[in-house]
Design a protein around this motif. Structure first.
Motif, PDB file in Angstrom:
ATOM      1  N   THR A 188    -142.155  12.613  50.353  1.00 15.70           N
ATOM      2  CA  THR A 188    -141.672  11.850  49.207  1.00 15.70           C
ATOM      3  C   THR A 188    -140.230  11.474  49.455  1.00 15.70           C
ATOM      4  OG1 THR A 188    -143.141  13.090  47.728  1.00 15.70           O
ATOM      5  CG2 THR A 188    -141.347  11.828  46.704  1.00 15.70           C
ATOM      6  N   TYR A 199    -147.704  14.852  54.101  1.00 13.59           N
ATOM      7  CA  TYR A 199    -147.177  14.043  52.999  1.00 13.59           C
ATOM      8  C   TYR A 199    -145.662  14.170  52.940  1.00 13.59           C
ATOM      9  CZ  TYR A 199    -147.325  18.532  50.471  1.00 13.59           C
ATOM     10  OH  TYR A 199    -147.169  19.847  50.084  1.00 13.59           O
ATOM     11  N   HIS A 235    -136.736  10.786  48.290  1.00 18.86           N
ATOM     12  CA  HIS A 235    -135.888  11.071  47.132  1.00 18.86           C
ATOM     13  C   HIS A 235    -134.508  10.484  47.398  1.00 18.86           C
ATOM     14  CE1 HIS A 235    -138.755  13.592  45.082  1.00 18.86           C
ATOM     15  NE2 HIS A 235    -138.906  14.359  46.154  1.00 18.86           N
ATOM     16  N   ASN A 282    -139.301   8.423  44.952  1.00 12.26           N
ATOM     17  CA  ASN A 282    -140.108   9.385  44.196  1.00 12.26           C
ATOM     18  C   ASN A 282    -141.617   9.134  44.240  1.00 12.26           C
ATOM     19  OD1 ASN A 282    -137.796  10.844  43.280  1.00 12.26           O
ATOM     20  ND2 ASN A 282    -137.457   9.243  41.752  1.00 12.26           N
ATOM     21  N   LYS A 283    -142.059   8.438  45.258  1.00 14.02           N
ATOM     22  CA  LYS A 283    -143.497   8.223  45.416  1.00 14.02           C
ATOM     23  C   LYS A 283    -143.987   8.944  46.667  1.00 14.02           C
ATOM     24  CE  LYS A 283    -147.090   4.755  45.985  1.00 14.02           C
ATOM     25  NZ  LYS A 283    -147.416   3.320  46.163  1.00 14.02           N
ATOM     26  N   ARG A 284    -144.992   9.782  46.507  1.00 13.19           N
ATOM     27  CA  ARG A 284    -145.535  10.548  47.618  1.00 13.19           C
ATOM     28  C   ARG A 284    -146.411   9.654  48.481  1.00 13.19           C
ATOM     29  NH1 ARG A 284    -148.210  16.560  47.167  1.00 13.19           N
ATOM     30  NH2 ARG A 284    -150.082  16.192  48.398  1.00 13.19           N
ATOM     31  N   THR A 285    -146.224   9.748  49.795  1.00 16.51           N
ATOM     32  CA  THR A 285    -147.055   9.026  50.735  1.00 16.51           C
ATOM     33  C   THR A 285    -147.754  10.046  51.625  1.00 16.51           C
ATOM     34  OG1 THR A 285    -147.054   7.314  52.466  1.00 16.51           O
ATOM     35  CG2 THR A 285    -145.119   8.702  52.346  1.00 16.51           C
ATOM     36  N   SER A 314    -142.014   5.079  54.149  1.00 16.43           N
ATOM     37  CA  SER A 314    -141.801   4.845  52.727  1.00 16.43           C
ATOM     38  C   SER A 314    -140.439   4.247  52.452  1.00 16.43           C
ATOM     39  CB  SER A 314    -141.923   6.160  51.945  1.00 16.43           C
ATOM     40  OG  SER A 314    -141.702   5.944  50.569  1.00 16.43           O
TER      41      SER A 314
END
Lengths: 115, 114
Positions: B65, B63, B67, B54-57, B50
């Motif tokens: 995120t 999973y 930050h 702030n986007k969850r993968t 990622s």
């Protein structure tokens, strides 16, 4: 499909002896190629990378050398092994031109024991 | 310089419990983070990646995120399985150097027991 093959699977060598490890990638043209070293259960340390035939860049100095004699072949070698060379050597490739988000595809590695 | 810190060297959990493996990073550039997993006697494989704040993968039940405010990219799973036992590496792409230069953390060994 792309395949990566490393040889040998394992080596037991004496201190001071020479070493040559090989890696071949099939099914991909002009891959970026890498050598990584991993102590048992330890982190991955990049040793060398190559973006084209005949061009190899060293990342850390560990009395090792690398060469890329063909587009699909990457060789790691030394003329004189040290005890500290023991560990797991991983070859990896990534697609050309992807930039920072490129993922690495690792081979199964060569376990080297220097005695 | 760029670096990645994984604080836990070893995590042992009972099957079915949640897990969080910590990863923090340091970089002066825009970060691109990865999680690799290495099962015993196997090659490391990419699990997640990622660069979006702030986007969850998610992948295979895991999973994470990114930050940027806390420079973190923790790996989580809600219910670990025996097959999740492996060595997990967090890695940061080095913007300032060559292609494929990844800074790997020290790794976290996850052991899942019945």
């Amino acid at each position: 499909a792309q395949t990566i093959h490393q040889w040998p699977v394992a080596e037991i060598k004496a201190v001071g002896s020479p070493l040559s490890l090989g890696c071949t990638i099939k099914g991909k043209s002009s891959p970026n190629l890498y050598w990584y070293w991993q102590a048992t259960g330890g982190t991955l340390q990049q040793l060398f990378y190559s973006i084209t035939v005949g061009q190899v860049e060293s990342v850390v100095q560990l009395n090792l050398s690398a060469s890329r004699p063909k587009d699909d072949q990457f060789i790691l070698s030394t003329e004189k092994l040290l005890l500290s060379h023991s560990g797991f050597y991983l070859c990896a490739w990534s697609p050309p031109g992807q930039g920072r988000n490129e993922r690495l595809f690792f081979g199964h590695g060569t376990k080297l024991s220097v005695l | 310089g760029d670096s990645v810190t994984q604080t836990e060297g070893l995590v042992t959990l009972t099957k079915g419990l949640p897990v969080m493996l910590n990863c923090t990073y340091q970089t002066t550039y825009s970060p691109f983070l990865f999680w690799y997993v290495q099962h015993l006697n196997e090659a490391p494989k990419l699990l997640l990646k990622s660069s979006t704040d702030n986007k969850r993968t998610e992948h295979q039940g895991f999973y994470a995120t990114l930050h940027k405010s806390s420079s973190s990219f923790h790996l989580q799973k809600s219910s670990v399985q025996l097959s999740d036992s492996a060595l997990y590496f967090c890695a940061l792409s080095d913007w300032g150097s060559a292609l494929g230069r990844l800074h790997f953390g020290a790794g976290t060994q996850l052991i899942v027991i019945p």
